[in-house]
Design a protein around this motif. Structure first.
Motif, PDB file in Angstrom:
ATOM      1  N   ASP A   1       0.832  -1.202   0.000  1.00  0.00           N
ATOM      2  CA  ASP A   1       0.000   0.000   0.000  1.00  0.00           C
ATOM      3  C   ASP A   1       0.868   1.253   0.000  1.00  0.00           C
ATOM      4  N   HIS A   2       0.475   2.219  -0.794  1.00  0.00           N
ATOM      5  CA  HIS A   2       1.046   3.562  -0.730  1.00  0.00           C
ATOM      6  C   HIS A   2      -0.111   4.504  -0.414  1.00  0.00           C
ATOM      7  N   PHE A   3      -0.156   4.987   0.827  1.00  0.00           N
ATOM      8  CA  PHE A   3      -1.275   5.804   1.309  1.00  0.00           C
ATOM      9  C   PHE A   3      -0.796   7.228   1.556  1.00  0.00           C
TER      10      PHE A   3
ATOM     11  N   ARG B   1      -1.360  -9.663   7.844  1.00  0.00           N
ATOM     12  CA  ARG B   1      -1.093  -8.341   8.410  1.00  0.00           C
ATOM     13  C   ARG B   1      -1.955  -7.332   7.660  1.00  0.00           C
ATOM     14  N   SER B   2      -2.559  -6.393   8.389  1.00  0.00           N
ATOM     15  CA  SER B   2      -3.438  -5.409   7.760  1.00  0.00           C
ATOM     16  C   SER B   2      -3.017  -3.993   8.147  1.00  0.00           C
ATOM     17  N   PHE B   3      -3.500  -3.059   7.370  1.00  0.00           N
ATOM     18  CA  PHE B   3      -3.095  -1.658   7.444  1.00  0.00           C
ATOM     19  C   PHE B   3      -4.367  -0.827   7.406  1.00  0.00           C
ATOM     20  N   ASN B   4      -4.630  -0.030   8.463  1.00  0.00           N
ATOM     21  CA  ASN B   4      -5.912   0.651   8.596  1.00  0.00           C
ATOM     22  C   ASN B   4      -5.710   2.150   8.815  1.00  0.00           C
TER      23      ASN B   4
ATOM     24  N   ASN C   1      -1.088   8.393  12.844  1.00  0.00           N
ATOM     25  CA  ASN C   1      -0.634   7.285  11.999  1.00  0.00           C
ATOM     26  C   ASN C   1      -1.703   6.208  11.842  1.00  0.00           C
ATOM     27  N   PRO C   2      -1.640   5.418  10.780  1.00  0.00           N
ATOM     28  CA  PRO C   2      -2.548   4.276  10.625  1.00  0.00           C
ATOM     29  C   PRO C   2      -2.296   3.208  11.695  1.00  0.00           C
TER      30      PRO C   2
ATOM     31  N   ASP D   1      -0.360   0.744  17.529  1.00  0.00           N
ATOM     32  CA  ASP D   1      -0.675   2.156  17.278  1.00  0.00           C
ATOM     33  C   ASP D   1      -2.175   2.398  17.359  1.00  0.00           C
ATOM     34  N   LYS D   2      -2.817   1.812  18.372  1.00  0.00           N
ATOM     35  CA  LYS D   2      -4.255   1.954  18.538  1.00  0.00           C
ATOM     36  C   LYS D   2      -4.623   3.428  18.668  1.00  0.00           C
ATOM     37  N   ILE D   3      -5.651   3.852  17.937  1.00  0.00           N
ATOM     38  CA  ILE D   3      -6.078   5.252  17.965  1.00  0.00           C
ATOM     39  C   ILE D   3      -7.008   5.481  19.155  1.00  0.00           C
ATOM     40  N   VAL D   4      -6.673   6.476  19.982  1.00  0.00           N
ATOM     41  CA  VAL D   4      -7.413   6.755  21.215  1.00  0.00           C
ATOM     42  C   VAL D   4      -7.779   8.237  21.249  1.00  0.00           C
TER      43      VAL D   4
END
Length: 264
Positions: free
Chosen positions: A46-48, A101-104, A129-130, A161-164
């Motif tokens: 992925d290129h995000f 492995r996933s990228f979110n 960050n994702p 890197d859980k988003i909080v």
């Protein structure tokens, strides 16, 4: 792209937006060792890019713009591998084990929303960050009859890197200076999934899918915020998920009656 506005008592107060661009390449290979064993290997690159981020502020009474912010474009490159090994025990039973492995990437409003005191002291975080996750799964698929299939799976997901949603305090106090979405900590989720599919005839079929899951969150205390040392259950994850439905198909016509339950 995303554009959002916030309305004050007399008119628009804040507007923000941006663009998300994603370019991905995926490749997968299937290799049969023999009639019983099969391996699947895959990878996704992925290129995000999050781009054109901006926030504008307006006087609620006159509508005149009072301030404008622009944020730098940021790009990420992520390689996500996948591997699965399958074993065909007989004509009716298959077993498998897999890793992926996933990228979110986060939604744009978590990155660029910036409303200040008019919106609960929320500010933008263009450096958000994702999340990345590693998923392990083991399962079985079995034909119970010519018309009925059963699937059972055990899985575990570890998210980094859980988003909080975080409150940041004024120095030396517990008064909120601002709030924003930040990357903190680790989330672990494990579960059991059962799936049943049945075909009544050529036109009618049904399915039932149930999942039980449990999550834990782990992170260290962050001074100056509401984030404390945590190693406990993640109450943001529902423990019970249920999907069920009946489907009808007749030549070019399709119809479905479906239901979903998500626990607290």
């Amino acid at each position: 792209g995303s554009v959002n506005t916030t309305l004050g008592r007399n008119g628009m107060y804040e507007m923000h937006g941006g663009k998300a661009k994603n370019l991905a390449v995926f490749i997968q290979d299937e290799y049969k060792f023999n009639k019983a064993w099969t391996m699947y290997l895959g990878a996704r690159l992925d290129h995000f890019t999050k781009a054109d981020g901006h926030s504008e502020y307006y006087d609620k009474n006159t509508g005149a713009q009072t301030r404008a912010l622009k944020y730098e474009d940021v790009s990420y490159n992520q390689l996500s591998p996948k591997v699965s090994l399958g074993y065909k025990a007989d004509e009716h039973t298959d077993y498998y084990i897999s890793y992926g492995r996933s990228f979110n990437p986060p939604p744009l409003y978590q990155i660029y929303r910036d409303g200040g005191g008019e919106m609960g002291d929320v500010v933008a975080n263009p450096n958000l960050n994702p999340e990345t996750s590693n998923t392990f799964e083991i399962g079985m698929k079995k034909k119970l009859s010519k018309k009925t299939d059963l699937g059972i799976a055990l899985y575990q997901v570890q998210t980094n890197d859980k988003i909080v949603y975080t409150s940041h305090y004024k120095p030396g106090t517990t008064d909120v200076a601002f709030k924003r979405y930040d990357n903190y900590g680790l989330e672990k989720r494990k579960g059991l999934e059962l799936e049943l599919n049945h075909r009544f005839d050529d036109k009618f079929s049904s399915y039932l899918n149930y999942a039980w899951q449990n999550g834990r969150v782990e992170r260290d205390k962050v001074t100056g915020t509401n984030l404390k040392d945590v190693s406990s259950s993640d109450y943001g994850i529902p423990k019970h998920l249920l999907h069920a439905g009946i489907k009808y198909k007749n030549k070019k016509f399709k119809a479905a009656l479906e239901a979903q339950y998500v626990s607290a």
